[in-house]
Design a protein around this motif. Structure first.
Motif, short mmCIF file in Angstrom:
data_model
loop_
_atom_site.label_atom_id
_atom_site.label_comp_id
_atom_site.label_asym_id
_atom_site.label_seq_id
_atom_site.Cartn_x
_atom_site.Cartn_y
_atom_site.Cartn_z
N MET A 75 0.83 -1.20 0.00
CA MET A 75 0.00 0.00 0.00
C MET A 75 0.87 1.25 0.00
SD MET A 75 -3.24 0.55 2.46
CE MET A 75 -4.24 2.01 2.45
N PHE A 91 0.48 5.25 0.98
CA PHE A 91 -0.45 6.05 1.77
C PHE A 91 -0.46 7.50 1.33
CE2 PHE A 91 0.61 2.40 4.24
CZ PHE A 91 -0.55 2.10 4.93
N ASN A 124 -0.36 10.15 3.20
CA ASN A 124 0.65 10.95 3.89
C ASN A 124 2.03 10.31 3.79
OD1 ASN A 124 0.18 8.80 5.53
ND2 ASN A 124 -0.87 9.98 7.09
N ALA A 135 3.91 8.18 4.78
CA ALA A 135 4.17 7.23 5.86
C ALA A 135 5.47 6.45 5.71
CB ALA A 135 2.99 6.25 6.03
N LEU A 136 6.55 7.14 5.38
CA LEU A 136 7.87 6.50 5.47
C LEU A 136 8.26 6.48 6.94
CD1 LEU A 136 9.90 8.07 2.55
CD2 LEU A 136 8.67 5.91 2.62
N PHE A 137 9.02 5.46 7.33
CA PHE A 137 9.44 5.40 8.72
C PHE A 137 10.57 6.42 8.91
CE2 PHE A 137 8.19 0.96 7.61
CZ PHE A 137 6.93 1.06 8.17
N PRO A 138 10.35 7.45 9.72
CA PRO A 138 11.32 8.55 9.78
C PRO A 138 12.66 8.14 10.39
CG PRO A 138 9.31 9.07 11.04
CD PRO A 138 9.19 7.66 10.58
N HIS A 139 12.68 7.04 11.15
CA HIS A 139 13.93 6.66 11.81
C HIS A 139 14.74 5.68 10.96
CE1 HIS A 139 10.93 3.70 12.68
NE2 HIS A 139 11.76 2.91 13.31
N MET A 140 14.31 5.44 9.73
CA MET A 140 15.06 4.52 8.87
C MET A 140 15.47 5.24 7.59
SD MET A 140 12.70 1.16 9.05
CE MET A 140 11.96 0.58 10.56
N PHE A 196 12.14 -2.95 4.52
CA PHE A 196 11.46 -3.28 5.79
C PHE A 196 10.67 -4.58 5.70
CE2 PHE A 196 7.98 -2.74 8.89
CZ PHE A 196 8.70 -2.47 10.03
N GLY A 197 9.81 -4.67 4.68
CA GLY A 197 8.96 -5.85 4.56
C GLY A 197 9.76 -7.11 4.25
N ARG A 213 8.90 0.95 -1.82
CA ARG A 213 8.65 0.06 -0.68
C ARG A 213 7.47 -0.86 -0.98
NH1 ARG A 213 7.15 2.81 4.96
NH2 ARG A 213 5.22 3.22 3.86
N ALA A 214 6.51 -0.31 -1.75
CA ALA A 214 5.33 -1.12 -2.05
C ALA A 214 5.61 -2.16 -3.13
CB ALA A 214 4.18 -0.21 -2.47
#
Lengths: 395, 317
Positions: free
Chosen positions: A79, A81, A83, A85-90, A98-99, A146-147
């Motif tokens: 998915m 998003f 907004n 929605a990337l992980f800000p700490h990575m 990630f997945g 990422r998707a």
């Protein structure tokens, strides 16, 4: 392989029904857009496909598998998003992988896939950046990478371009279409922007107040809208709607003198019935051009009110003569107002009397519930060639 | 008035007529302050700062004086340097196994912190990110626990831990006898802090993590906790310090022997007993100063995070 089916899916919140009895059957490899105004249930529908929201009733199937009660991670979806929605700490690499890392892929496999995905969205050389060091468009591309990196069966996009500026949005639009061609994945795309829906999708699902209004290819939604809502929602500027009633010889408008002649029984209406006539601005012509219109109506005398020159065309707001527009500031099209689009070299000025004709093959008739009765009112009472002409109009 | 100040005969002015001539420095300062109130605020700031510095640092200073003044010597606020004995800090370790007491304290504090952070994270996630009926009353109930006096729990817990309630269950003289009450007493504050932090993480990030392949729990520990680092650090440091400084259960849930997990308070009391019939303030004071060091280091290291955690905590998407 990755057909997505929603069967009688509903979602009720405490006292609100967000989605009501939705039935969708999305074929493998299809690019489908869910469009509708804010609060029409399109995001809720997508969340139910994703598994982030559980439907109150109904069944969700992905690739013939009942996934109604499966968590998002087991549905073979990915998915993007609104907004981002990337992980800000990575960093970018960690975000994209990630997945894969969660699924214990080999290090080499992860590296290869991340590189491929970054290649597709043109992010080479940025893998060690942090999300807050990137521009909006770059972040969006990371989110898309990422998707796609997990090679999902279904690709969900929730207004992914909404937060980008206009120029970038158009660019990303073509990128996404290219991506769809390369990936051969089912894509469900949520947007409230009907231009995105028209340009990208194989089929459009138009939603309003939690209910599916029409699901059809973009041009069918445009040319043969199932109801008034679809007619006015698809197309910009939206379709003119002229309230009126059926007479023995056709249609007569409640305001002004718009008359369309047809045989009520052939169309399937009864005289006296309240109906709405719909006509798109580009199907309204000045009566000087009536010879160029294959099937024109009688001339309607109007006065031009406001002109909106757009460069490539001019939008002319016409007022049918006996309506006083002074008091009406309500949103939406005024019942006595007709919007016409003319070429850029038109010499119409504000406050001028204009006689217009409508293209009968592009007229739409809706009943009192807003459901479409007919598209194209070409036949005239008793005319032998009517059937032939209508077939042409439907084309 | 102005004519009075220019009088040349040197005659004594009466206050009623000529106040200016009798003004001292303080009155002039008041006069200026009325025109410029900021001077007063500045002065009040210095007075308040000085007050807090003296009240907080003087006991510490006097603890130091107490430690280094020989038992035979006389106490003074400003002792003579030549008479001081700094060897007392080594005496602490000679007389008893003080290191073991400190280790006990650190182990107790660390295990409690770990338990509290783990459980409070789960609770913080539930209270901060999920909607369910009765959320607010439940949160209030949990917070109410932290307002209870610990003494209220002591007798029942003592009975329980000494095996008088459940046969065979005896936690007295084990770390469990302290870690359990510590965890439950200090948990509410951590839950409260973490609830605030976890509640601020955008839903989209959790959704993204879940779509990417985590469970809700996985999303909590892989995304929400790392992004709430200042809050987790704050909760952790506050819990650690609270346990390290705890007196009540620390003293009563063991017999004060280092091998029975007695923390520093037990060590300080043993230092007193080590002097047999005299009161050995010197070593006790030295032991106290040594005991402060780990916490002082922790506060200095984590200060920035604590301050940012207590004041802001906002995370932008």
């Amino acid at each position: 392989m990755a057909r997505v089916q929603l069967e009688n899916v509903s979602k009720h919140y405490d006292d609100v029904t967000a989605v009501n009895d939705m039935n969708l059957d999305i074929r493998h490899g299809e690019f489908i857009c869910l469009v509708g105004p804010s609060g029409c249930g399109k995001s809720t529908t997508m969340e139910m496909v994703a598994g982030l929201t559980k439907p109150s009733e109904g069944t969700v199937r992905i690739g013939e598998r009942d996934v109604t009660n499966l968590p998002p991670k087991d549905r073979g979806i990915s998915m993007v998003f609104q907004n981002i929605a990337l992980f800000p700490h990575m960093d970018v690499y960690e975000n994209i992988s990630f997945g894969l890392r969660l699924r214990d892929y080999e290090k080499e496999e992860i590296d290869r896939r991340v590189d491929d995905a970054a290649e597709v969205v043109e992010l080479g050389g940025m893998l060690d950046r942090m999300p807050d060091e990137m521009s909006g468009g770059q972040r969006q591309r990371v989110a898309i990478a990422r998707a796609i990196v997990r090679d999902p069966d279904v690709f969900l996009m929730d207004e992914p371009l909404a937060n980008l500026d206009a120029k970038l949005r158009v660019h990303m639009r073509t990128q996404l279409q290219r991506l769809h061609r390369e990936l051969d994945t089912t894509i469900i795309y949520v947007t409230h922007n009907q231009a995105e829906a028209m340009t990208m999708s194989d089929r459009i699902a138009v939603l309003d107040t939690g209910e599916l209004q029409q699901i059809a290819p973009p041009l069918v939604c445009y040319n043969e809208p199932a109801n008034l809502f679809v007619a006015t929602f698809i197309g910009s500027p939206s379709m003119n709607t002229i309230p009126g009633s059926v007479t023995d010889t056709g249609f007569s408008s409640a305001y002004g003198d718009v008359h369309v002649e047809f045989d009520p029984t052939a169309v399937g209406v009864t005289p006296g019935q309240e109906v709405t006539l719909g006509v798109r601005p580009e199907d309204v012509y000045s009566s000087d051009l009536r010879d160029e219109v294959a099937h024109s109506t009688q001339a309607v005398s109007t006065r031009s009110d406001v002109l909106e020159p757009m460069g490539d065309e001019i939008f002319v707001y016409l007022v049918t003569e006996d309506v006083d527009l002074g008091g009406s500031m309500e949103e939406g099209s005024d019942p006595g107002e007709i919007l016409m689009s003319v070429g850029p070299d038109s010499d119409i000025t504000e406050g001028q009397d204009v006689d217009v004709v409508l293209d009968r093959s592009k007229l739409h008739l809706f009943d009192e519930n807003g459901d479409a009765i007919a598209h194209g009112l070409v036949e005239t009472p008793g005319a032998g060639a009517a059937g032939e002409a209508e077939a042409e109009g439907d084309d | 008035m102005s004519d009075g100040s220019t009088r040349s005969d040197g005659g004594v002015q009466s206050d009623r007529h000529e106040p200016e001539l009798t003004r001292g420095p303080f009155q002039r300062w008041v006069q200026k302050s009325i025109k410029d109130p900021k001077r007063v605020y500045r002065a009040m700031f210095y007075v308040a700062t000085l007050f807090f510095l003296v009240t907080t640092l003087f006991p510490f200073y006097f603890l130091l004086v107490l430690a280094v003044t020989p038992d035979t010597g006389s106490l003074a606020v400003l002792p003579q340097l030549s008479t001081l004995e700094f060897g007392v800090f080594l005496d602490v370790f000679d007389r008893i196994n003080f290191l073991r007491y400190m280790l006990n304290s650190v182990v107790l504090a660390l295990s409690t912190t770990a338990i509290v952070l783990f459980l409070a994270s789960l609770a913080g996630y539930v209270f901060g990110r999920l909607e369910f009926p009765g959320r607010q009353p439940l949160m209030l109930l949990i917070l109410a626990i932290s307002y209870f006096p610990p003494a209220a729990f002591f007798v029942p817990l003592y009975q329980l831990f000494t095996g008088n309630v459940v046969n065979g269950l005896s936690l007295y003289n084990t770390p469990g006898a302290m870690i359990l009450p510590f965890s439950s007493l200090f948990m509410p504050l951590s839950i409260f802090i973490l609830t605030t932090f976890y509640g601020q993480i955008p839903d989209g990030l959790e959704d993204a993590a879940r779509v990417e392949g985590t469970t809700r729990l996985g999303a909590l520990f892989r995304v929400i906790v790392p992004l709430s680092a200042p809050g987790v650090a704050t909760a952790g440091v506050l819990t650690f310090i609270a346990v390290y400084n705890e007196f009540f259960f620390s003293q009563l849930m063991n017999n004060g022997q280092p091998e029975n997990w007695a923390p520093i308070v037990g060590g300080l009391l043993s230092l007193q007993r080590a002097g047999q019939f005299e009161v050995t303030y010197g070593v006790m004071a030295a032991g106290s100063i040594i005991a402060v060091i780990p916490v002082a280091i922790l506060v200095v290291v984590a200060q920035e995070k604590i301050v940012s955690g207590l004041t802001s905590g906002a995370l932008k998407e």
